[in-house]
Design a protein around this motif. Structure first.
Motif, PDB file in Angstrom:
ATOM      1  N   SER A   1      -3.797  -5.197  13.083  1.00 61.02           N
ATOM      2  CA  SER A   1      -4.072  -3.760  13.062  1.00 61.02           C
ATOM      3  C   SER A   1      -3.332  -3.038  11.944  1.00 61.02           C
ATOM      4  N   GLY A   2      -2.688  -3.773  11.045  1.00 65.48           N
ATOM      5  CA  GLY A   2      -2.048  -3.158   9.882  1.00 65.48           C
ATOM      6  C   GLY A   2      -0.652  -2.638  10.132  1.00 65.48           C
ATOM      7  N   LYS A   3       0.009  -3.113  11.181  1.00 66.75           N
ATOM      8  CA  LYS A   3       1.359  -2.617  11.508  1.00 66.75           C
ATOM      9  C   LYS A   3       2.352  -2.920  10.389  1.00 66.75           C
ATOM     10  N   SER A   4       2.353  -4.157   9.915  1.00 66.82           N
ATOM     11  CA  SER A   4       3.309  -4.539   8.862  1.00 66.82           C
ATOM     12  C   SER A   4       3.034  -3.790   7.567  1.00 66.82           C
TER      13      SER A   4
ATOM     14  N   ARG B   1       5.820  -1.656   5.631  1.00 69.20           N
ATOM     15  CA  ARG B   1       6.169  -1.929   4.235  1.00 69.20           C
ATOM     16  C   ARG B   1       5.993  -0.685   3.370  1.00 69.20           C
ATOM     17  N   ALA B   2       4.977   0.125   3.691  1.00 71.92           N
ATOM     18  CA  ALA B   2       4.793   1.379   2.952  1.00 71.92           C
ATOM     19  C   ALA B   2       5.984   2.303   3.167  1.00 71.92           C
ATOM     20  N   ALA B   3       6.512   2.329   4.395  1.00 68.17           N
ATOM     21  CA  ALA B   3       7.685   3.162   4.677  1.00 68.17           C
ATOM     22  C   ALA B   3       8.908   2.662   3.915  1.00 68.17           C
ATOM     23  N   LEU B   4       9.113   1.349   3.893  1.00 69.80           N
ATOM     24  CA  LEU B   4      10.258   0.796   3.150  1.00 69.80           C
ATOM     25  C   LEU B   4      10.112   1.055   1.663  1.00 69.80           C
TER      26      LEU B   4
ATOM     27  N   VAL C   1       0.857  -1.185   0.000  1.00 65.62           N
ATOM     28  CA  VAL C   1       0.000   0.000   0.000  1.00 65.62           C
ATOM     29  C   VAL C   1       0.891   1.232   0.000  1.00 65.62           C
ATOM     30  N   PRO C   2       0.723   2.145  -0.944  1.00 65.85           N
ATOM     31  CA  PRO C   2       1.538   3.367  -0.930  1.00 65.85           C
ATOM     32  C   PRO C   2       1.308   4.152   0.354  1.00 65.85           C
TER      33      PRO C   2
END
Length: 660
Positions: free
Chosen positions: A390-393, A397-400, A356-357
């Motif tokens: 809760s969508g942590k990963s 992944r969006a940050a990476l 996800v962007p």
């Protein structure tokens, strides 16, 4: 039609002249007379030339070149061979004499068994008799786009391979049309399939060259793979419990994919086998199956997932790769024995979709910019907290992905498991069975000259200490923790044994988040707010300046687009704690999370309740979706405890521009 193109050692024919015998010495010694004649006799030269130039011949064109124009659609295969000159009358007479001991066997089959008719002549005879095209299958002329429309497993299973695309048709070469499941081939390719004939050995060589190990592996090792291409979802009421468990299992997977389910639950009780789908975080019942299907359906899943079907007393894990039309899907299978029988959960993981962007995470513009700035820092530890699911990963992944797209650097991640493949990131999966753990991977990472490190989860003191040390030695480190709020992540690290002064220096930002379901935009509408809801919103902190916006709330009654659930997808509600100098000093003094939280609020920290209320007022989420996450914040003694005299102090940012 029952035939077997078996070639026996070469037997000479009286029809061959001296020059033919001389040429035959150059041919393989096991070539049947019919195929030898096709290769060397002058009368077939125009046929060979046409095959070379045109690639595929229609049945009528083939019959003209063979000299048996009137034999197209002939029910007698032997008459086709005789008229075309591929079999001599002498050979037929010998076969008739041998037929006395083999009553009921067709003469053409006796000729095949005697080695007089080879697979090349057989394919041509069938092409004329069945009115199908014929090809020698020149691999240089085969269309790669057509070949990719079929997988190696079915190509090997059917003895067929695509040749070329013709408008919306896929031309497939086979040696025996009866072996080809044409309806399934249409489903898999998405095109209308037309068959043509070719020699069996030529087709096998093409399958080996084009598909290689895929054909052999999938035929010999079916465990762990499933192909549902071409299947379409059906309504739960239309599921037929009388169909085979193989088809039933495939259909359940297709339905789950169509409904965007993340998990499939199989739960038995005294009367039924309940099938539940988890959609947008909520468990919904899909169908109730007869209890007698429990053992057979679970056994089918175990076989495909590579699990022990005889073991019913111990928990087991398995793995299935599902092939869709345009991508692959991973199924993680978990089986647990219960007093009512085995309970099974299948988690659906899309291997090619899931990144996800950063812009679509659901952060407000000012918070998104703050998150970007911290992600771009040259060093420091960024933590994302929240419960499982809760969508942590996804946030990490969006940050990476943002880093990889905007910077050239060495990015390493260690995860358990690796759920989404990322370009530009070296992803490593831990394996506790061989003692390859998070700490061991992290220690090795530090010798690997990294710029950015992502740790799937900080679970123990050793992982926490190495992560903090990496952040202090000039690396950007991203990780997750299981805490209820952002300030709690600070004290959790201290509780794990990391010195407070090290935590204060290493941590740069903490994001705590939850996922709530989005209202369906297709059926979303406004309704007046009830007096109790108005009171609740004011108690939660809606300032008087925005009180006019609480006269109406949004609801979605449900429609076809949302499967009558009223919700499509999920969005994040969050709180974002930036560790500034004041916060560093308090962390170094080992102050409790409650004090850190209170001081952060004084300095402009917006808690989870503010983000949730913003989504409610914008009509993105329903009040009942957000309210459960706000209860802990309403029960403490912070300014969000419902005191009406403080309501005006609770500033809510104006985010009306976010609603689309």
């Amino acid at each position: 039609m029952n035939w077997s193109p078996l070639d026996q050692p070469f037997r000479s024919s009286a029809e061959m002249d001296t020059s033919t015998r001389e040429k035959s010495e150059e041919m393989p010694q096991e070539t049947a007379p019919s195929d030898l004649a096709l290769a060397i006799r002058p009368r077939y030269a125009p046929l060979i030339e046409a095959l070379t130039q045109e690639g595929v011949l229609s049945s009528r064109r083939l019959a003209q070149l063979l000299g048996c124009d009137h034999m197209v659609d002939s029910t007698s295969l032997l008459h086709v061979f005789l008229t075309a000159g591929l079999v001599t009358t002498e050979a037929v007479q010998q076969a008739k004499e041998g037929k006395k001991n083999t009553a009921g066997t067709p003469l053409w089959k006796l000729l095949v068994e005697r080695g007089m008719i080879g697979e090349r002549a057989m394919a041509m005879g069938l092409a004329v008799s069945l009115n199908l095209p014929y090809t020698e299958l020149d691999q240089q002329l085969m269309d790669p786009a057509a070949v990719q429309r079929m997988d190696g497993r079915n190509a090997a299973l059917w003895g067929a391979i695509p040749v070329r695309l013709e408008d919306n048709n896929l031309l497939m070469a086979c040696s025996d049309p009866r072996l080809v499941d044409a309806e399934r081939a249409c489903q898999l390719s998405g095109l209308r399939v037309q068959l043509c004939l070719a020699p069996a050995s030529v087709i096998q060589t093409a399958i080996d060259n084009w598909y290689g190990d895929e054909a052999r592996m999938e035929v010999n090792q079916p465990i762990g793979r499933l192909d549902v291409r071409g299947m379409i979802p059906v309504a739960a009421a239309d599921l037929n419990p009388r169909q085979s468990v193989t088809t039933l299992f495939d259909q359940l997977i297709v339905n789950a994919i169509a409904k965007r389910a993340s998990d499939i639950h199989l739960v038995p009780d005294q009367r039924f086998l309940h099938v539940h789908f988890r959609i947008d975080g909520r468990l919904l019942e899909e169908v109730r199956l007869p209890l007698h299907l429990r053992n057979s359906l679970i056994s089918r899943i175990k076989v495909v997932a590579g699990m022990d079907i005889a073991e019913k007393r111990l928990p087991q894990d398995g793995h299935i790769q599902v092939r869709l039309t345009d991508r692959m899907l991973d199924l993680r299978v978990s089986d647990v024995p219960s007093v009512r029988g085995e309970t099974m959960v299948l988690r659906l993981l899309d291997l090619q979709v899931g990144l996800v962007p950063m812009e679509k995470l659901g952060f407000a513009p000012e918070d998104l910019e703050r998150f970007r700035r911290n992600v771009a820092l040259p060093h420091g530890l960024i933590l994302v907290t929240g419960p499982t699911g809760s969508g942590k990963s996804t946030t990490l992944r969006a940050a990476l992905d943002h880093i990889v797209r905007h910077q050239f650097c060495h990015v390493l991640s260690v995860e358990d498991p690796v759920e989404v493949r990322m370009d530009g990131v070296t992803q490593v999966q831990i394996n506790p069975k061989i003692d390859f753990t998070f700490p061991r991977a992290l220690r090795q990472f530090l010798r690997h000259d990294p710029d950015v490190i992502m740790v799937g989860e900080i679970r123990d003191a050793e992982t926490a200490k190495i992560s903090v040390q990496a952040a202090l030695t000039g690396h950007r480190v991203f990780s997750t923790l299981h805490t209820n709020d952002a300030p709690g992540a600070i004290t959790r690290l201290v509780d794990m044994g990391v010195e407070p002064f090290l935590v204060s220096s290493a941590v740069s930002m903490v994001v705590a988040q939850r996922l709530v379901r989005r209202l369906c935009p297709a059926c979303r509408r406004q309704r007046p707010t009830t007096p109790m809801e108005k009171q609740l919103l004011l108690a939660m902190g809606v300032p008087s300046a925005t009180s006019r916006r609480i006269e109406f709330l949004h609801v979605s009654p449900g429609c076809l687009q949302c499967n009558h659930t009223g919700h499509v997808g999920r969005t994040v509600i969050y709180e974002m704690l930036t560790v500034d100098e004041e916060m560093k000093q308090r962390i170094a003094k080992n102050e409790p999370a409650s004090i850190l939280r209170r001081e952060a609020i004084k300095r402009g920290f917006q808690p989870l309740v503010a983000s949730g209320l913003a989504k409610v007022l914008l009509g993105v989420a329903a009040l009942e979706e957000v309210a459960p996450y706000m209860e802990p914040f309403l029960e403490n003694n912070t300014p969000w405890n419902g005191r009406s005299d403080r309501a005006d102090e609770l500033t809510m940012p104006d985010r009306s521009h976010e609603l689309s």
